[in-house]
Scaffold this motif. Structure first.
Motif, PDB file in Angstrom:
ATOM      1  N   GLU A 168       0.843  -1.204   0.000  1.00 56.62           N
ATOM      2  CA  GLU A 168       0.000   0.000   0.000  1.00 56.62           C
ATOM      3  C   GLU A 168       0.876   1.251   0.000  1.00 56.62           C
ATOM      4  OE1 GLU A 168      -3.214   0.392  -0.327  1.00 56.62           O
ATOM      5  OE2 GLU A 168      -4.131  -1.506   0.228  1.00 56.62           O
ATOM      6  N   PHE A 169       1.936   1.236   0.812  1.00 59.17           N
ATOM      7  CA  PHE A 169       2.868   2.361   0.834  1.00 59.17           C
ATOM      8  C   PHE A 169       3.518   2.535  -0.534  1.00 59.17           C
ATOM      9  CE2 PHE A 169       2.850   2.039   5.516  1.00 59.17           C
ATOM     10  CZ  PHE A 169       2.746   3.392   5.832  1.00 59.17           C
ATOM     11  N   ASN A 170       3.851   1.429  -1.187  1.00 61.52           N
ATOM     12  CA  ASN A 170       4.487   1.496  -2.503  1.00 61.52           C
ATOM     13  C   ASN A 170       3.552   2.106  -3.544  1.00 61.52           C
ATOM     14  OD1 ASN A 170       6.715   0.325  -1.361  1.00 61.52           O
ATOM     15  ND2 ASN A 170       6.391  -1.689  -2.221  1.00 61.52           N
ATOM     16  N   VAL A 171       2.263   1.771  -3.449  1.00 68.02           N
ATOM     17  CA  VAL A 171       1.290   2.360  -4.375  1.00 68.02           C
ATOM     18  C   VAL A 171       1.164   3.864  -4.112  1.00 68.02           C
ATOM     19  CG1 VAL A 171      -1.124   2.370  -5.146  1.00 68.02           C
ATOM     20  CG2 VAL A 171       0.023   0.199  -4.667  1.00 68.02           C
ATOM     21  N   LEU A 172       1.216   4.257  -2.841  1.00 67.23           N
ATOM     22  CA  LEU A 172       1.207   5.687  -2.514  1.00 67.23           C
ATOM     23  C   LEU A 172       2.408   6.391  -3.141  1.00 67.23           C
ATOM     24  CD1 LEU A 172       0.169   5.675   1.253  1.00 67.23           C
ATOM     25  CD2 LEU A 172      -1.173   6.505  -0.665  1.00 67.23           C
ATOM     26  N   LYS A 173       3.571   5.744  -3.089  1.00 65.70           N
ATOM     27  CA  LYS A 173       4.774   6.324  -3.714  1.00 65.70           C
ATOM     28  C   LYS A 173       4.602   6.422  -5.230  1.00 65.70           C
ATOM     29  CE  LYS A 173       7.770   3.538  -1.724  1.00 65.70           C
ATOM     30  NZ  LYS A 173       9.052   2.887  -1.359  1.00 65.70           N
ATOM     31  N   LEU A 174       3.939   5.418  -5.815  1.00 67.66           N
ATOM     32  CA  LEU A 174       3.673   5.445  -7.258  1.00 67.66           C
ATOM     33  C   LEU A 174       2.778   6.635  -7.607  1.00 67.66           C
ATOM     34  CD1 LEU A 174       3.804   3.954 -10.075  1.00 67.66           C
ATOM     35  CD2 LEU A 174       1.676   2.830  -9.374  1.00 67.66           C
ATOM     36  N   ILE A 175       1.722   6.836  -6.835  1.00 71.85           N
ATOM     37  CA  ILE A 175       0.810   7.964  -7.061  1.00 71.85           C
ATOM     38  C   ILE A 175       1.584   9.277  -6.953  1.00 71.85           C
ATOM     39  CG2 ILE A 175      -1.155   9.244  -6.083  1.00 71.85           C
ATOM     40  CD1 ILE A 175      -2.315   6.447  -5.282  1.00 71.85           C
ATOM     41  N   GLU A 176       2.431   9.384  -5.924  1.00 68.54           N
ATOM     42  CA  GLU A 176       3.245  10.586  -5.746  1.00 68.54           C
ATOM     43  C   GLU A 176       4.197  10.777  -6.930  1.00 68.54           C
ATOM     44  OE1 GLU A 176       4.279  13.885  -3.131  1.00 68.54           O
ATOM     45  OE2 GLU A 176       2.580  12.520  -3.282  1.00 68.54           O
TER      46      GLU A 176
ATOM     47  N   LEU B  71       6.792   0.269 -12.744  1.00 69.20           N
ATOM     48  CA  LEU B  71       6.387  -0.327 -11.463  1.00 69.20           C
ATOM     49  C   LEU B  71       7.578  -0.691 -10.592  1.00 69.20           C
ATOM     50  CD1 LEU B  71       3.547  -2.765 -12.614  1.00 69.20           C
ATOM     51  CD2 LEU B  71       3.292  -0.609 -11.400  1.00 69.20           C
ATOM     52  N   GLU B  72       8.611  -1.239 -11.242  1.00 70.15           N
ATOM     53  CA  GLU B  72       9.763  -1.747 -10.502  1.00 70.15           C
ATOM     54  C   GLU B  72      10.472  -0.644  -9.709  1.00 70.15           C
ATOM     55  OE1 GLU B  72       8.385  -4.330 -13.493  1.00 70.15           O
ATOM     56  OE2 GLU B  72       9.147  -2.274 -13.771  1.00 70.15           O
ATOM     57  N   ASN B  73      10.333   0.592 -10.154  1.00 71.49           N
ATOM     58  CA  ASN B  73      10.958   1.708  -9.438  1.00 71.49           C
ATOM     59  C   ASN B  73      10.231   2.045  -8.136  1.00 71.49           C
ATOM     60  OD1 ASN B  73      12.897   2.038 -11.446  1.00 71.49           O
ATOM     61  ND2 ASN B  73      11.639   3.490 -12.590  1.00 71.49           N
ATOM     62  N   PHE B  74       9.083   1.407  -7.927  1.00 73.65           N
ATOM     63  CA  PHE B  74       8.286   1.682  -6.729  1.00 73.65           C
ATOM     64  C   PHE B  74       8.040   0.422  -5.895  1.00 73.65           C
ATOM     65  CE2 PHE B  74       7.386   4.855  -9.932  1.00 73.65           C
ATOM     66  CZ  PHE B  74       7.509   6.040  -9.224  1.00 73.65           C
ATOM     67  N   GLY B  75       8.857  -0.596  -6.127  1.00 83.28           N
ATOM     68  CA  GLY B  75       8.711  -1.817  -5.337  1.00 83.28           C
ATOM     69  C   GLY B  75       7.479  -2.624  -5.695  1.00 83.28           C
ATOM     70  N   LEU B  76       6.994  -2.469  -6.928  1.00 80.36           N
ATOM     71  CA  LEU B  76       5.820  -3.199  -7.393  1.00 80.36           C
ATOM     72  C   LEU B  76       6.201  -3.990  -8.636  1.00 80.36           C
ATOM     73  CD1 LEU B  76       3.386  -0.180  -7.018  1.00 80.36           C
ATOM     74  CD2 LEU B  76       3.352  -2.236  -5.579  1.00 80.36           C
ATOM     75  N   SER B  77       5.332  -4.916  -9.050  1.00 79.73           N
ATOM     76  CA  SER B  77       5.631  -5.730 -10.230  1.00 79.73           C
ATOM     77  C   SER B  77       4.346  -6.052 -10.983  1.00 79.73           C
ATOM     78  CB  SER B  77       6.324  -7.033  -9.811  1.00 79.73           C
ATOM     79  OG  SER B  77       5.404  -7.882  -9.136  1.00 79.73           O
ATOM     80  N   GLN B  78       4.498  -6.697 -12.138  1.00 82.01           N
ATOM     81  CA  GLN B  78       3.344  -7.106 -12.944  1.00 82.01           C
ATOM     82  C   GLN B  78       2.405  -8.007 -12.138  1.00 82.01           C
ATOM     83  OE1 GLN B  78       2.780  -6.141 -16.262  1.00 82.01           O
ATOM     84  NE2 GLN B  78       4.470  -4.735 -15.915  1.00 82.01           N
TER      85      GLN B  78
ATOM     86  N   LYS C 210      -8.013   5.347  -2.912  1.00 85.06           N
ATOM     87  CA  LYS C 210      -8.793   6.437  -2.314  1.00 85.06           C
ATOM     88  C   LYS C 210      -8.057   7.767  -2.402  1.00 85.06           C
ATOM     89  CE  LYS C 210     -10.984   3.299   0.994  1.00 85.06           C
ATOM     90  NZ  LYS C 210     -11.030   2.870   2.417  1.00 85.06           N
ATOM     91  N   MET C 211      -6.726   7.712  -2.505  1.00 78.88           N
ATOM     92  CA  MET C 211      -5.931   8.930  -2.595  1.00 78.88           C
ATOM     93  C   MET C 211      -6.145   9.663  -3.924  1.00 78.88           C
ATOM     94  SD  MET C 211      -4.437   9.281   0.274  1.00 78.88           S
ATOM     95  CE  MET C 211      -3.049  10.386   0.092  1.00 78.88           C
ATOM     96  N   VAL C 212      -6.711   8.967  -4.915  1.00 77.87           N
ATOM     97  CA  VAL C 212      -7.042   9.609  -6.196  1.00 77.87           C
ATOM     98  C   VAL C 212      -8.549   9.572  -6.416  1.00 77.87           C
ATOM     99  CG1 VAL C 212      -4.807   9.319  -7.317  1.00 77.87           C
ATOM    100  CG2 VAL C 212      -6.465   7.456  -7.424  1.00 77.87           C
ATOM    101  N   ASN C 213      -9.279   9.592  -5.298  1.00 78.05           N
ATOM    102  CA  ASN C 213     -10.743   9.651  -5.312  1.00 78.05           C
ATOM    103  C   ASN C 213     -11.388   8.486  -6.052  1.00 78.05           C
ATOM    104  OD1 ASN C 213     -10.969  12.083  -3.806  1.00 78.05           O
ATOM    105  ND2 ASN C 213     -10.419  13.249  -5.627  1.00 78.05           N
TER     106      ASN C 213
ATOM    107  N   ILE D  69      -5.735   1.736 -11.184  1.00 78.67           N
ATOM    108  CA  ILE D  69      -5.116   2.932 -10.606  1.00 78.67           C
ATOM    109  C   ILE D  69      -4.133   3.540 -11.610  1.00 78.67           C
ATOM    110  CG2 ILE D  69      -3.599   3.799  -8.773  1.00 78.67           C
ATOM    111  CD1 ILE D  69      -4.808   1.587  -6.963  1.00 78.67           C
ATOM    112  N   ILE D  70      -3.314   2.682 -12.227  1.00 76.43           N
ATOM    113  CA  ILE D  70      -2.324   3.159 -13.202  1.00 76.43           C
ATOM    114  C   ILE D  70      -3.022   3.764 -14.419  1.00 76.43           C
ATOM    115  CG2 ILE D  70      -0.537   2.408 -14.829  1.00 76.43           C
ATOM    116  CD1 ILE D  70       0.366   0.417 -12.681  1.00 76.43           C
TER     117      ILE D  70
END
Length: 200
Positions: free
Chosen positions: A74-82, A109-116, A127-130, A139-140
């Motif tokens: 979840e934190f990683n997705v927040l970083k992606l949004i940022e 994705l890989e730059n934010f600790g996420l993957s396919q 929710k951070m992007v309504n 989200i992407i």
């Protein structure tokens, strides 16, 4: 090395003072701490203060140095949004004649600790992007529409958090894809032509 060792070494009062400073004026704290506290607030709102406090205490105790995988994602997705909000304008499609200059790091994705493998996972961070809790793929798609299409948006340098929040909310309403009437389009074209004529 323990990624959260800085939490073990820090004094509790320091965290409390810094967090209080963040609550009064988010821009007064260093950007990495601001991101940390934003994630903390998000986690409190979506997981409950007891679970978050337990996770933070667990990390700060030094027993493990790890938070739950779900919360870390979840934190990683927040970083992606940022990342999209801060750098998305560098990847817009504003020139129909040639490709844009390559910028790094990219929004991969890989730059934010996420993957396919995470694309079908549903995240509360939406929710951070309504959005309601949504898959990472959705989200992407939303972030790409808002920040990386033919309209570039650069606003994260603005120091007033209220102004930033207003812009974020306006962009999320229609994916930054306004649906203008014919008359509105003609008016915009007229103003653009006036601006070009003035510049010439």
């Amino acid at each position: 090395m323990d990624r959260f060792s800085f939490l073990n070494a820090a004094h509790t009062a320091f965290f409390a003072d810094l967090y209080e400073q963040y609550l009064q004026n988010p821009d007064s704290v260093e950007p990495s701490w601001r991101s940390f506290f934003q994630g903390f607030d998000f986690a409190q709102a979506n997981y409950g203060s007891d679970e978050v406090a337990q996770q933070i205490a667990y990390v700060a105790s030094g027993d493990s140095g790890e938070i739950s995988e779900k919360m870390q994602k979840e934190f990683n997705v927040l970083k992606l949004i940022e990342g999209y909000r801060t750098r998305g304008h560098l990847f817009t499609k504003t020139n129909p004649v040639r490709d844009r200059r390559v910028h790094g790091p990219s929004l991969a994705l890989e730059n934010f600790g996420l993957s396919q493998a995470d694309l079908n996972t549903v995240f509360d961070a939406a929710k951070m992007v309504n959005m309601k809790p949504s898959s990472l793929a959705d989200i992407i798609k939303h972030l790409e529409n808002v920040y990386c299409q033919s309209i570039g948006v650069e606003f994260m340098y603005i120091r007033d958090p209220k102004v930033q929040e207003w812009i974020k909310n306006r962009l999320d309403i229609n994916d930054n894809q306004p649906n203008f009437s014919v008359d509105q389009k003609k008016h915009i074209l007229k103003k653009l032509n006036e601006a070009v004529s003035f510049e010439n």
